[in-house]
Design a protein around this motif. Structure first.
Motif, PDB file in Angstrom:
ATOM      1  N   SER A 291       0.847  -1.188   0.000  1.00  0.00           N
ATOM      2  CA  SER A 291       0.000   0.000   0.000  1.00  0.00           C
ATOM      3  C   SER A 291       0.881   1.237   0.000  1.00  0.00           C
ATOM      4  CB  SER A 291      -0.916   0.025   1.233  1.00  0.00           C
ATOM      5  OG  SER A 291      -1.946  -0.926   1.117  1.00  0.00           O
ATOM      6  N   LEU A 292       0.392   2.283  -0.635  1.00  0.00           N
ATOM      7  CA  LEU A 292       1.064   3.581  -0.659  1.00  0.00           C
ATOM      8  C   LEU A 292       0.220   4.582   0.101  1.00  0.00           C
ATOM      9  CD1 LEU A 292       3.114   5.735  -1.955  1.00  0.00           C
ATOM     10  CD2 LEU A 292       1.316   6.043  -3.674  1.00  0.00           C
ATOM     11  N   VAL A 293       0.856   5.305   1.018  1.00  0.00           N
ATOM     12  CA  VAL A 293       0.200   6.417   1.711  1.00  0.00           C
ATOM     13  C   VAL A 293       1.032   7.655   1.397  1.00  0.00           C
ATOM     14  CG1 VAL A 293      -0.529   7.372   3.929  1.00  0.00           C
ATOM     15  CG2 VAL A 293      -0.623   4.902   3.540  1.00  0.00           C
ATOM     16  N   ALA A 294       0.416   8.653   0.754  1.00  0.00           N
ATOM     17  CA  ALA A 294       1.199   9.794   0.272  1.00  0.00           C
ATOM     18  C   ALA A 294       0.445  11.097   0.431  1.00  0.00           C
ATOM     19  CB  ALA A 294       1.578   9.591  -1.195  1.00  0.00           C
ATOM     20  N   SER A 295       1.204  12.182   0.412  1.00  0.00           N
ATOM     21  CA  SER A 295       0.617  13.518   0.462  1.00  0.00           C
ATOM     22  C   SER A 295       1.544  14.484  -0.259  1.00  0.00           C
ATOM     23  CB  SER A 295       0.416  13.972   1.915  1.00  0.00           C
ATOM     24  OG  SER A 295      -0.157  15.265   1.957  1.00  0.00           O
ATOM     25  N   ALA A 296       0.971  15.532  -0.814  1.00  0.00           N
ATOM     26  CA  ALA A 296       1.787  16.584  -1.420  1.00  0.00           C
ATOM     27  C   ALA A 296       2.201  17.570  -0.338  1.00  0.00           C
ATOM     28  CB  ALA A 296       1.003  17.291  -2.516  1.00  0.00           C
ATOM     29  N   TYR A 297       3.282  18.288  -0.589  1.00  0.00           N
ATOM     30  CA  TYR A 297       3.672  19.364   0.319  1.00  0.00           C
ATOM     31  C   TYR A 297       3.970  20.624  -0.475  1.00  0.00           C
ATOM     32  CZ  TYR A 297       8.613  18.245  -0.790  1.00  0.00           C
ATOM     33  OH  TYR A 297       9.815  18.012  -1.415  1.00  0.00           O
ATOM     34  N   GLY A 298       3.777  21.751   0.171  1.00  0.00           N
ATOM     35  CA  GLY A 298       3.980  23.024  -0.503  1.00  0.00           C
ATOM     36  C   GLY A 298       3.614  24.165   0.429  1.00  0.00           C
ATOM     37  N   SER A 299       3.269  25.308  -0.172  1.00  0.00           N
ATOM     38  CA  SER A 299       2.950  26.484   0.632  1.00  0.00           C
ATOM     39  C   SER A 299       1.938  27.345  -0.101  1.00  0.00           C
ATOM     40  CB  SER A 299       4.220  27.298   0.900  1.00  0.00           C
ATOM     41  OG  SER A 299       3.929  28.489   1.603  1.00  0.00           O
ATOM     42  N   LEU A 307       5.425  13.285  -0.967  1.00  0.00           N
ATOM     43  CA  LEU A 307       6.167  12.324  -0.152  1.00  0.00           C
ATOM     44  C   LEU A 307       5.204  11.261   0.341  1.00  0.00           C
ATOM     45  CD1 LEU A 307       5.292  13.033   2.994  1.00  0.00           C
ATOM     46  CD2 LEU A 307       6.947  14.867   2.732  1.00  0.00           C
ATOM     47  N   GLY A 308       5.742  10.140   0.779  1.00  0.00           N
ATOM     48  CA  GLY A 308       4.867   9.085   1.272  1.00  0.00           C
ATOM     49  C   GLY A 308       5.641   7.862   1.712  1.00  0.00           C
ATOM     50  N   VAL A 309       4.902   6.807   1.983  1.00  0.00           N
ATOM     51  CA  VAL A 309       5.523   5.556   2.402  1.00  0.00           C
ATOM     52  C   VAL A 309       4.884   4.395   1.651  1.00  0.00           C
ATOM     53  CG1 VAL A 309       6.086   6.408   4.721  1.00  0.00           C
ATOM     54  CG2 VAL A 309       3.939   5.183   4.350  1.00  0.00           C
ATOM     55  N   SER A 323       0.948  10.380  10.296  1.00  0.00           N
ATOM     56  CA  SER A 323       2.370  10.729  10.229  1.00  0.00           C
ATOM     57  C   SER A 323       2.731  11.352   8.888  1.00  0.00           C
ATOM     58  CB  SER A 323       3.229   9.481  10.474  1.00  0.00           C
ATOM     59  OG  SER A 323       3.018   8.977  11.779  1.00  0.00           O
ATOM     60  N   VAL A 324       2.228  10.762   7.800  1.00  0.00           N
ATOM     61  CA  VAL A 324       2.537  11.281   6.460  1.00  0.00           C
ATOM     62  C   VAL A 324       1.989  12.696   6.301  1.00  0.00           C
ATOM     63  CG1 VAL A 324       1.992  11.016   3.998  1.00  0.00           C
ATOM     64  CG2 VAL A 324       2.776   9.050   5.338  1.00  0.00           C
ATOM     65  N   ARG A 325       0.747  12.903   6.733  1.00  0.00           N
ATOM     66  CA  ARG A 325       0.157  14.237   6.613  1.00  0.00           C
ATOM     67  C   ARG A 325       0.929  15.258   7.445  1.00  0.00           C
ATOM     68  NH1 ARG A 325      -5.866  15.684   8.679  1.00  0.00           N
ATOM     69  NH2 ARG A 325      -4.823  15.326  10.661  1.00  0.00           N
ATOM     70  N   ALA A 326       1.283  14.890   8.667  1.00  0.00           N
ATOM     71  CA  ALA A 326       1.990  15.824   9.546  1.00  0.00           C
ATOM     72  C   ALA A 326       3.367  16.172   8.988  1.00  0.00           C
ATOM     73  CB  ALA A 326       2.128  15.218  10.944  1.00  0.00           C
ATOM     74  N   VAL A 327       4.105  15.170   8.518  1.00  0.00           N
ATOM     75  CA  VAL A 327       5.445  15.438   7.983  1.00  0.00           C
ATOM     76  C   VAL A 327       5.350  16.318   6.736  1.00  0.00           C
ATOM     77  CG1 VAL A 327       7.477  14.392   6.912  1.00  0.00           C
ATOM     78  CG2 VAL A 327       6.481  13.364   8.963  1.00  0.00           C
TER      79      VAL A 327
END
Length: 338
Positions: A291-299, A307-309, A323-327
């Protein structure tokens, strides 16, 4: 749609299987969870869940395990992503706060994600449309070689070694002043355009070395926007146990393919949201046991990267998603402030 009781049974099965990695029986569910019904009722609910494809029986006379469909329903019915504790948020902030430059931020983020999730972490280098050139340095290494260094506003440092035979320090100083005037404070694309128009302003005796420096700077600026992926925590795949040949080996091969990982992360396009792809939902056959758990990051709505796991489908989804969302949020905030 399942009724609330069957959903409760499914949640209990997922929880027990994630923690024990063993098929779950009705007797264990009744003993460990306050379901408020008899073992016979739980068995009936499990039979209904199996008929509808949410759980399966891996071996005769064994308990049940969740299917990809069961995990999907479990995730879709989560009451939002659980918040991290104050201690967890502080730990993430502290881990990133000592970062020196962009490379260090990415390296720390990969280590942090792998550590807190106990999965394989994947972090895409950010493509910052607002990044600008902070400084260009020309350093004499030998009488014939010069090191060209570009520092961006994100703290990213790129360097190339070039040949400029018999150069004088005064010539380097003049070239340094010219290229800094053309690039400092400009975005990467603006800096490249300014360098392209620089030739007409270069003194005749500096024409040849200026052409080499300009060519090298254009190469650096051109690759600065190119994205790549860093992977960490691969030893966490040992949690697959005896499944190495059928599961881990194909996953390792897929993790070596940058294009695959970039496309995989490309689906996580909205900062603050978490994307989960379970087993067969992954478009790449080699990753369909994971399984992939991912989120985008930006501003401020500007997406820089994702990024994700990647880990077993039996991962602890609520904790991993949190954890993924927080990071992702911390990395975006950290880079924006930097």
């Amino acid at each position: 749609m399942l009724d609330d009781r069957k959903l409760q049974v499914l949640r209990a099965i997922v929880s027990d299987y994630v923690s024990s990695q063993e098929p779950v029986g009705s007797k264990a569910l009744v003993e460990r969870h306050n379901l408020g019904v008899s073992p016979a009722t739980v068995r009936n609910d499990m039979a209904a869940l199996e008929d509808e494809g949410y759980i399966t029986q891996p071996h005769t006379s064994a308990g049940r395990i969740p299917t990809d469909k069961g995990y999907r329903l479990f995730i879709d019915r989560l009451a939002g992503v659980k918040p991290l504790s104050v201690a967890e948020r502080r730990a993430i902030n502290t881990f990133l706060s000592g970062a020196l430059d962009l490379d260090d931020v990415v390296t720390r983020t990969v280590r942090l994600l792998a550590q807190v999730t106990q999965q394989v972490a994947i972090v895409q280098y950010p493509v910052l449309s607002s990044a600008s050139v902070r400084h260009v340095e020309l350093v004499s290494m030998t009488p014939d070689r010069v090191l060209v260094i570009v520092i961006s506003s994100t703290g990213k440092v790129d360097q190339r070694s070039i040949e400029i035979p018999g150069h004088a320090e005064s010539d380097l100083a003049d070239l340094r002043a010219l290229v800094n005037t053309a690039t400092v404070g400009a975005t990467l694309s603006e800096a490249a355009a300014n360098l392209g128009a620089l030739s007409g302003r270069v003194p005749a005796h500096l024409t040849a070395p200026a052409a080499q420096v300009t060519s090298t700077l254009l190469e650096i600026l051109g690759t600065s926007g190119a994205t790549r992926v860093v992977v960490g925590g691969v030893p966490n795949l040992t949690r697959f146990g005896d499944e190495f040949e059928t599961t881990v080996k194909p996953v390792l091969e897929a993790l070596e393919e940058q294009v695959v990982l970039l496309k995989l992360l490309g689906e996580a396009a909205i900062p603050g949201d978490v994307t989960v792809r379970i087993g067969q939902e992954n478009p790449y056959r080699e990753l369909q046991t994971t399984s992939l758990v991912a989120s985008a990051y930006g501003s401020d709505g500007d997406i820089w990267a994702s990024l994700g796991v990647v880990g077993p489908t039996r991962m602890d989804y609520p904790s991993t998603m949190a954890s993924v969302r927080a990071v992702a949020r911390y990395v975006g905030r950290f880079l924006a402030e930097g």
